[in-house]
Design a protein around this motif. Structure first.
Motif, PDB file in Angstrom:
ATOM      1  N   UNK A  41      58.976  35.492   5.344  1.00  0.00           N
ATOM      2  CA  UNK A  41      58.977  36.766   6.079  1.00  0.00           C
ATOM      3  C   UNK A  41      58.029  37.783   5.460  1.00  0.00           C
ATOM      4  N   UNK A  42      57.371  37.421   4.386  1.00  0.00           N
ATOM      5  CA  UNK A  42      56.472  38.346   3.698  1.00  0.00           C
ATOM      6  C   UNK A  42      55.048  37.779   3.702  1.00  0.00           C
ATOM      7  N   UNK A  43      54.072  38.673   3.656  1.00  0.00           N
ATOM      8  CA  UNK A  43      52.685  38.240   3.555  1.00  0.00           C
ATOM      9  C   UNK A  43      52.160  37.601   4.832  1.00  0.00           C
ATOM     10  N   UNK A  44      51.115  36.807   4.709  1.00  0.00           N
ATOM     11  CA  UNK A  44      50.478  36.149   5.852  1.00  0.00           C
ATOM     12  C   UNK A  44      51.352  34.993   6.336  1.00  0.00           C
ATOM     13  N   UNK A  45      51.637  34.974   7.645  1.00  0.00           N
ATOM     14  CA  UNK A  45      52.508  33.959   8.227  1.00  0.00           C
ATOM     15  C   UNK A  45      51.732  33.175   9.275  1.00  0.00           C
ATOM     16  N   UNK A  46      51.789  31.847   9.185  1.00  0.00           N
ATOM     17  CA  UNK A  46      51.191  30.981  10.203  1.00  0.00           C
ATOM     18  C   UNK A  46      52.308  30.456  11.088  1.00  0.00           C
ATOM     19  N   UNK A  47      52.245  30.767  12.390  1.00  0.00           N
ATOM     20  CA  UNK A  47      53.349  30.472  13.296  1.00  0.00           C
ATOM     21  C   UNK A  47      53.178  29.068  13.876  1.00  0.00           C
ATOM     22  N   UNK A  48      53.732  28.064  13.166  1.00  0.00           N
ATOM     23  CA  UNK A  48      53.697  26.679  13.616  1.00  0.00           C
ATOM     24  C   UNK A  48      55.054  26.048  13.367  1.00  0.00           C
ATOM     25  N   UNK A  49      55.366  24.943  14.045  1.00  0.00           N
ATOM     26  CA  UNK A  49      56.623  24.248  13.771  1.00  0.00           C
ATOM     27  C   UNK A  49      56.768  23.833  12.309  1.00  0.00           C
ATOM     28  N   UNK A  50      55.661  23.461  11.669  1.00  0.00           N
ATOM     29  CA  UNK A  50      55.738  23.073  10.265  1.00  0.00           C
ATOM     30  C   UNK A  50      56.249  24.215   9.395  1.00  0.00           C
ATOM     31  N   UNK A  51      55.906  25.437   9.782  1.00  0.00           N
ATOM     32  CA  UNK A  51      56.360  26.607   9.035  1.00  0.00           C
ATOM     33  C   UNK A  51      57.638  27.218   9.596  1.00  0.00           C
ATOM     34  N   UNK A  52      58.235  26.542  10.570  1.00  0.00           N
ATOM     35  CA  UNK A  52      59.542  26.979  11.048  1.00  0.00           C
ATOM     36  C   UNK A  52      59.521  27.861  12.270  1.00  0.00           C
ATOM     37  N   UNK A  53      58.418  27.856  13.056  1.00  0.00           N
ATOM     38  CA  UNK A  53      58.335  28.676  14.268  1.00  0.00           C
ATOM     39  C   UNK A  53      58.025  27.786  15.468  1.00  0.00           C
ATOM     40  N   UNK A  54      58.761  28.032  16.580  1.00  0.00           N
ATOM     41  CA  UNK A  54      58.468  27.362  17.848  1.00  0.00           C
ATOM     42  C   UNK A  54      58.354  28.472  18.883  1.00  0.00           C
ATOM     43  N   UNK A  55      57.116  28.849  19.216  1.00  0.00           N
ATOM     44  CA  UNK A  55      56.913  30.050  20.026  1.00  0.00           C
ATOM     45  C   UNK A  55      55.713  29.875  20.951  1.00  0.00           C
ATOM     46  N   UNK A  56      55.732  30.648  22.054  1.00  0.00           N
ATOM     47  CA  UNK A  56      54.550  30.810  22.903  1.00  0.00           C
ATOM     48  C   UNK A  56      54.136  32.271  22.814  1.00  0.00           C
ATOM     49  N   UNK A  57      52.824  32.532  22.977  1.00  0.00           N
ATOM     50  CA  UNK A  57      52.324  33.884  22.804  1.00  0.00           C
ATOM     51  C   UNK A  57      51.363  34.232  23.930  1.00  0.00           C
ATOM     52  N   UNK A  58      51.220  35.551  24.153  1.00  0.00           N
ATOM     53  CA  UNK A  58      50.229  36.072  25.092  1.00  0.00           C
ATOM     54  C   UNK A  58      49.289  36.988  24.325  1.00  0.00           C
ATOM     55  N   UNK A  59      47.968  36.824  24.554  1.00  0.00           N
ATOM     56  CA  UNK A  59      46.974  37.700  23.965  1.00  0.00           C
ATOM     57  C   UNK A  59      45.978  38.128  25.053  1.00  0.00           C
ATOM     58  N   UNK A  60      45.483  39.356  24.930  1.00  0.00           N
ATOM     59  CA  UNK A  60      44.454  39.883  25.838  1.00  0.00           C
ATOM     60  C   UNK A  60      44.852  39.755  27.305  1.00  0.00           C
ATOM     61  N   UNK A  61      46.137  39.952  27.596  1.00  0.00           N
ATOM     62  CA  UNK A  61      46.684  40.021  28.951  1.00  0.00           C
ATOM     63  C   UNK A  61      46.796  38.687  29.685  1.00  0.00           C
ATOM     64  N   UNK A  62      45.926  37.712  29.419  1.00  0.00           N
ATOM     65  CA  UNK A  62      46.010  36.465  30.183  1.00  0.00           C
ATOM     66  C   UNK A  62      45.701  35.207  29.373  1.00  0.00           C
ATOM     67  N   UNK A  63      45.689  35.313  28.039  1.00  0.00           N
ATOM     68  CA  UNK A  63      45.442  34.153  27.193  1.00  0.00           C
ATOM     69  C   UNK A  63      46.772  33.670  26.600  1.00  0.00           C
TER      70      UNK A  63
END
Length: 551
Positions: free
Chosen positions: A448-470
């Motif tokens: 929860x501290x510092x730089x976090x890479x959001x991947x299943x290997x690091x314990x995250x399963x997520x979808x994201x939206x960037x720049x309105x349509x990416x």
């Protein structure tokens, strides 16, 4: 010396009324001489060398040390609060003195007030004279009834602690009460420090305080009646809930009878869920009833004390006890508390009807637990603003003054309070009007501290939206995808045992993305990031919405 005066000597002055009330309640209790205030909850005996835990509960020192010797973590045996390290406990000397004096009073019994004049065999005193500062038997009291000068003296019922009724400064009877300072005074006091104060005869003040105690007693009786009525309401709600549960169970069984064997397992799970809900409701009702009954017991006890003291002729004692007895006990406001008697299984039945038509792999997804998710402020980045109900989160552009917490994210993230380590669950999040967002689940041990890479290997399963349509799925490497319609509400479904995390566009009832073949070994928490405000272009909140239907 009277027991209350002994306690006054042993205690700080600012807790005088509280300890006086404690001793009064201990001696007046009808539940037995060993009142629970002086009883160790481990050995159920009177305290021996009492110590106090950081959470404020008391135990015998030996009992607590023995209890902690048999456990890996130190926690309070009463409230279960866990301590990060073993507290350094010291004997509560004040409580120990209270216990000692109580035991002395208990086993020695109340001593009689004896005549101060009798030479040989002293007779029991019937009156105490505040002017003479002596107690008299019936025989030696006779001059006070006959001699004109003595008739003017102030007589009270015989008391052992006569010095408490005499002004220590002027050695005169405490016959007046100062309403400004709320203390008993003598006539000489009104010519000195209390010269300009509002003073009244002690009998007058005692009568007024008695009237206030009577009103308090009436209020207590009403509170008792209200709580007894609340118990009846809860019992009725539980009975109604149980009847409705049985009716809904019958409806559900009818639906399942038309399905093949595959649906029989689903029926079992649904019935199990309903039974667990009913048990939870009955447990909630049982806890509420116990709490109400405890309040009734406390109020009755308080009421008895009020009745006893309001009938006393010992005016000074009444005034000394008034402030502690007049204060109403802390009780819960039960007005808005109730038991929900309706069983809402219609969404589940609706899902079963849909499943009956499809008979495909989405069956398990439909029969999931719809969870009520709330955000955990202890995990929120300091720049995030959470709503009071814990259902909305946005970037506030200004760092909030929040306490340090190892669970708190450095990144613009927040987790839900609810975690799941088995089964299937589903919730929905409104993303309408946002240009960027992250939604998914995360395991409990994530960094929860510092730089976090959001991947299943690091314990995250997520979808994201960037720049309105990416749109991207946080795989390793990330997977980009496009959507024909921009979702306004995203549903998240997790099957813990199957290792599945799926995302849906609730508005179009369409599938967005799924993480499959995952292995979960820790508790999973819903994960949210509203992303940065970006000068107002992404100011809308992520909002956790109630689930009306399955995607």
């Amino acid at each position: 010396m009277h027991i209350i005066n002994i306690i006054k000597t042993a205690l700080f002055s600012n807790v005088d009324d509280i300890l006086s009330l404690l001793i009064f309640s201990v001696m007046a209790s009808s539940s037995g001489p060993l009142n629970e205030e002086l009883q160790c909850s481990i050995c159920l005996d009177v305290f021996t060398d009492p110590v106090t835990t950081p959470c404020g509960h008391n135990f015998c020192r030996t009992c607590l040390n023995k209890h902690w010797t048999n456990t890996q973590t130190c926690f309070c045996p009463f409230c279960k609060e866990t301590f990060s390290r073993r507290p350094d406990l010291k004997i509560n000397t004040t409580l120990r003195e209270v216990v000692q004096h109580f035991m002395e009073k208990l086993y020695l019994g109340e001593s009689e007030v004896l005549c101060d004049i009798c030479d040989e065999r002293k007779q029991k005193a019937v009156k105490s004279c505040l002017t003479c500062q002596s107690s008299y038997c019936e025989t030696h009291l006779e001059p006070h009834h006959r001699v004109p000068r003595l008739k003017k003296h102030t007589l009270i019922n015989a008391v052992e602690n006569l010095e408490d009724y005499i002004c220590q400064k002027h050695e005169r009877p405490l016959e007046l009460f100062c309403r400004d300072d709320q203390t008993s005074v003598c006539l000489s006091c009104t010519e000195g420090d209390h010269r300009t104060h509002n003073t009244v005869p002690i009998e007058e003040e005692s009568r007024e305080k008695k009237n206030q105690l009577v009103q308090t007693q009436t209020d207590m009786q009403q509170m008792i009646q209200n709580r007894m009525k609340k118990i009846q309401e809860i019992q009725h709600s539980v009975a109604l809930r149980k009847r409705n549960t049985e009716e809904e169970k019958s409806v559900s069984v009818e639906l399942f009878t038309d399905l093949i064997r595959y649906f029989e397992r689903c029926q079992s799970e649904l019935l199990k869920m309903m039974e667990e809900q009913q048990k939870a409701t009955e447990k909630q009702a049982e806890d509420l009833i116990k709490e109400l009954q405890q309040e009734i017991t406390d109020l009755k006890k308080k009421n008895t004390e009020l009745e006893q003291i309001s009938q006393t002729d010992d005016h000074l004692h009444l005034l000394q006890m008034f402030s502690s007895l007049y204060c109403r006990p802390h009780t819960k406001n039960w007005t808005e508390i109730s038991i929900d008697s309706d069983v809402d299984v219609l969404p589940m039945n609706r899902a079963l009807i849909q499943l009956k038509k499809t008979l495909d792999e989405t069956l398990d997804e439909k029969l999931c637990q719809i969870v009520d998710v709330t955000l955990d402020p202890d995990t929120a980045n300091p720049y995030l603003i959470l709503s009071d109900d814990g259902k909305q989160v946005s970037d506030g552009d200004i760092e909030q003054d929040v306490p340090e917490n190892p669970k708190r994210f450095n990144d613009y993230c927040v987790l839900a309070k609810q975690g799941f380590s088995s089964g299937r669950f589903y919730y929905e999040v409104q993303v309408k009007g946002k240009a960027e967002w992250d939604i998914g689940v995360a395991r409990e041990s994530i960094n929860r501290k510092g730089m976090i890479t959001y991947t299943p290997m690091n314990g995250f399963w997520a979808v994201i939206l960037r720049n309105e349509n990416e749109y991207k799925a946080c795989e390793s490497p990330s997977v980009s995808f496009s959507l024909k319609v921009k979702p306004e509400k995203v549903g998240v479904f997790v099957d813990y045992e199957e290792g599945l995390v799926s995302f849906y566009d609730v508005g179009s009832s369409s599938h967005i993305y799924s993480f499959t073949g995952q292995t979960f070994t820790e508790k999973l928490y819903p994960y949210f990031s509203p992303c940065v405000n970006n000068k107002g272009e992404n100011s809308n909140s992520l909002i956790i919405r109630p689930v009306n239907k399955f995607p």
